[in-house]
Design a protein around this motif. Structure first.
Motif, PDB file in Angstrom:
ATOM      1  N   PRO A   1       0.831  -1.218   0.000  1.00 27.56           N
ATOM      2  CA  PRO A   1       0.000   0.000   0.000  1.00 27.56           C
ATOM      3  C   PRO A   1       0.861   1.262   0.000  1.00 27.56           C
ATOM      4  O   PRO A   1       1.884   1.328   0.683  1.00 27.56           O
ATOM      5  CB  PRO A   1      -0.801  -0.124   1.295  1.00 27.56           C
ATOM      6  CG  PRO A   1       0.050  -0.973   2.191  1.00 27.56           C
ATOM      7  CD  PRO A   1       0.785  -1.926   1.290  1.00 27.56           C
TER       8      PRO A   1
ATOM      9  N   GLY B   1      -3.435   3.025  -1.591  1.00 26.53           N
ATOM     10  CA  GLY B   1      -3.581   1.673  -2.112  1.00 26.53           C
ATOM     11  C   GLY B   1      -2.454   1.328  -3.066  1.00 26.53           C
ATOM     12  O   GLY B   1      -1.316   1.746  -2.891  1.00 26.53           O
TER      13      GLY B   1
ATOM     14  N   SER C   1      -5.458  -2.475  -6.222  1.00 32.40           N
ATOM     15  CA  SER C   1      -6.207  -2.411  -4.973  1.00 32.40           C
ATOM     16  C   SER C   1      -7.565  -3.085  -5.088  1.00 32.40           C
ATOM     17  O   SER C   1      -7.944  -3.902  -4.278  1.00 32.40           O
ATOM     18  CB  SER C   1      -6.424  -0.951  -4.549  1.00 32.40           C
ATOM     19  OG  SER C   1      -5.214  -0.361  -4.172  1.00 32.40           O
TER      20      SER C   1
ATOM     21  N   LEU D   1      -8.442   0.196  -0.152  1.00 30.55           N
ATOM     22  CA  LEU D   1      -7.566  -0.843   0.354  1.00 30.55           C
ATOM     23  C   LEU D   1      -8.387  -2.078   0.694  1.00 30.55           C
ATOM     24  O   LEU D   1      -9.508  -1.976   1.192  1.00 30.55           O
ATOM     25  CB  LEU D   1      -6.846  -0.375   1.627  1.00 30.55           C
ATOM     26  CG  LEU D   1      -5.646   0.537   1.435  1.00 30.55           C
ATOM     27  CD1 LEU D   1      -5.177   1.049   2.792  1.00 30.55           C
ATOM     28  CD2 LEU D   1      -4.519  -0.210   0.760  1.00 30.55           C
TER      29      LEU D   1
END
Length: 495
Positions: free
Chosen positions: A189, A213, A217, A457
């Motif tokens: 991330p 992200g 993602s 995320l």
């Protein structure tokens, strides 16, 4: 006229006092159980042979000689001795391992005051913290790349290193500049990520981008797209916009997106930078072509005919100073531009002529590096463990070696000594979370037990590691459990 350069001496100057943080850095040596910890951030993961030798010398002279490769493609020196911190940092700065700060102090008859040195030290400490720009380990040479991101990385790094306002950013605030390479770490991330939509080299090439992200993602993860030539300005504006909008509770972009819409953040940044955002069906339908992380192992042809890159893993992410020095000497004879550290805690030597590949491979084998994805330790991740960290509840390094000897080939496992998960920025298929010496809770991560949240995320519905399926297990019991599982989706196939 530009201000003259000032020698970055650390006499009477403490980076730690000028830029306090819990994160280790070039001039901020953080105490750990086995001594001080110094993190050396590498631009694009790149390291020249001379710089590698300087690090090896410093590790032996001022520290324990142990060098760690991190999951953000940087290096760490462990066991820095008390009283040696300033000398260690100065030696690394002298080797050109610090950020390129454009100092603004005026010269006074060729002499510079202590205040000048303190100002430069503060600028250097800030710049070192915020130069978190990740590229592919094969940027500029990958046979499958859609865009050579090295042309964009320089301007972005320069802005990161020389914007005083970025002192307010967390040292963990990070940017991913993806080039569409075959070899890329796409599961980490980042606060800001950018990825090319199509092949090209000019400013009209388009980059999709997103916040909090990574390029994979979740479906439709891109907010918008911009021209390649606008990428540096957009990144700069996104960081400034984050600082404009963030409160004291917003340390990372994901925190801000809990209060602000990602589209609104992007629109505000684009307006301040004078950059046009493109939102259309092509952006909505865009998907990043899957990468192949197995290309971090062994030799692969580059985009320039006749040249190869050769990769190998450091066992459990650690090498000693003599090994680092030997790799540097190897590069001097075959890869004059040095080598690169990968986010899988390995090394990659680019631009090796075809006839030299077998010699490089044999040399890496002699140094104990791992060139095969089937090697037991090639799929293991482990933090410093209780020998190096006071928070760890188990000796994860020793336990990883014992577990590797028991497991079938191809199962990816992460051992974490505590909940912080310092060694892995992504979710591994299997995570062992220490609860006592030699005992772990076992977590399983699959696509079935992770769902995307409002920030884009994929936060697991049970834990950051996945679903806990067993508690307080011994290594023997863990090996039996993993070997009896259907790990077909987790195994590393031979490329």
């Amino acid at each position: 006229m530009a201000a003259p350069a000032i020698h970055r001496t650390l006499d009477h100057v403490s980076f730690s006092s000028l830029r306090p943080s819990a994160c280790p850095a070039l001039g901020r040596i953080v105490a750990s159980r086995d001594g001080g910890l110094c993190r050396v951030k590498l631009p694009g993961g790149r390291l020249s042979a001379a710089q590698a030798i300087a690090i090896a010398d410093a590790a032996q002279t001022f520290a324990s000689g142990v060098v760690e490769l991190t999951n953000r493609a940087n290096l760490q020196l462990r066991g820095v001795r008390d009283g040696a911190q300033a000398a260690l940092t100065q030696q690394l700065l002298d080797a050109g391992l610090g950020p390129r700060v454009q100092h603004t102090a005026d010269a006074r008859d060729g002499a510079h005051t202590l205040a000048d040195a303190q100002d430069l030290a503060r600028q250097t400490a800030i710049a070192d913290d915020v130069r978190n720009l990740m590229l592919s380990a094969t940027a500029g040479c990958d046979a499958g790349a859609l865009y050579d991101t090295t042309s964009l990385a320089g301007p972005i790094l320069s802005r990161l290193e020389n914007e005083p306002r970025f002192a307010a950013l967390s040292p963990k605030f990070s940017v991913l500049l993806d080039g569409g390479e075959h070899l890329a770490a796409l599961d980490h991330p980042h606060d800001v990520w950018l990825s090319p939509m199509t092949a090209g080299a000019g400013e009209e090439s388009m980059f999709a981008f997103g916040l909090a992200g990574h390029p994979t993602s979740h479906p439709g993860g891109a907010i918008a797209a911009v021209r390649a030539g606008d990428v540096p300005a957009l990144v700069h504006a996104l960081l400034n916009t984050f600082l404009d909008l963030a409160t004291h509770d917003h340390r990372r972009m994901r925190d801000l997106l809990g209060a602000r819409r990602a589209d609104d953040v992007a629109d505000r940044a684009a307006a301040s930078a004078g950059v046009a955002l493109h939102r259309n069906a092509a952006v909505n339908d865009w998907r990043r072509t899957p990468a192949n992380p197995l290309r971090r192992f062994g030799a692969w042809p580059q985009r320039n005919a006749g040249m190869w890159h050769v990769g190998a893993q450091a066992p459990l992410g650690r090498i000693d100073a003599p090994t680092l020095r030997a790799v540097a000497q190897l590069c001097r004879s075959s890869a004059p531009d040095g080598f690169r550290v990968t986010p899988w805690q390995g090394l990659l030597i680019p631009d090796v002529a075809g006839p030299d590949v077998p010699r490089i491979e044999r040399a890496l084998d002699r140094l104990g590096m791992i060139r095969s994805p089937q090697a037991p330790l090639g799929r293991m991740i482990a933090c410093a463990g209780s020998t190096g960290c006071a928070r760890a509840l188990a000796d994860t390094k020793a336990d990883a070696r014992e577990l590797a000897a028991r497991l079938q080939a191809g199962v990816e496992v992460h051992l974490s000594g505590c909940i912080r998960s310092c060694a892995a920025a992504h979710r591994a298929p299997w995570t062992l979370l220490a609860v006592a010496p030699g005992h772990y809770d076992l977590y399983r991560h699959t696509a079935a037990n992770a769902t995307p949240d409002a920030t884009g995320l994929c936060r697991d519905d049970v834990s950051r590691f996945g679903k806990r399926i067993a508690t307080h297990m011994t290594l023997e019991a863990i090996a039996l459990r993993l070997n009896s599982q259907d790990n077909s989706q987790d195994r590393i196939a031979q490329p």
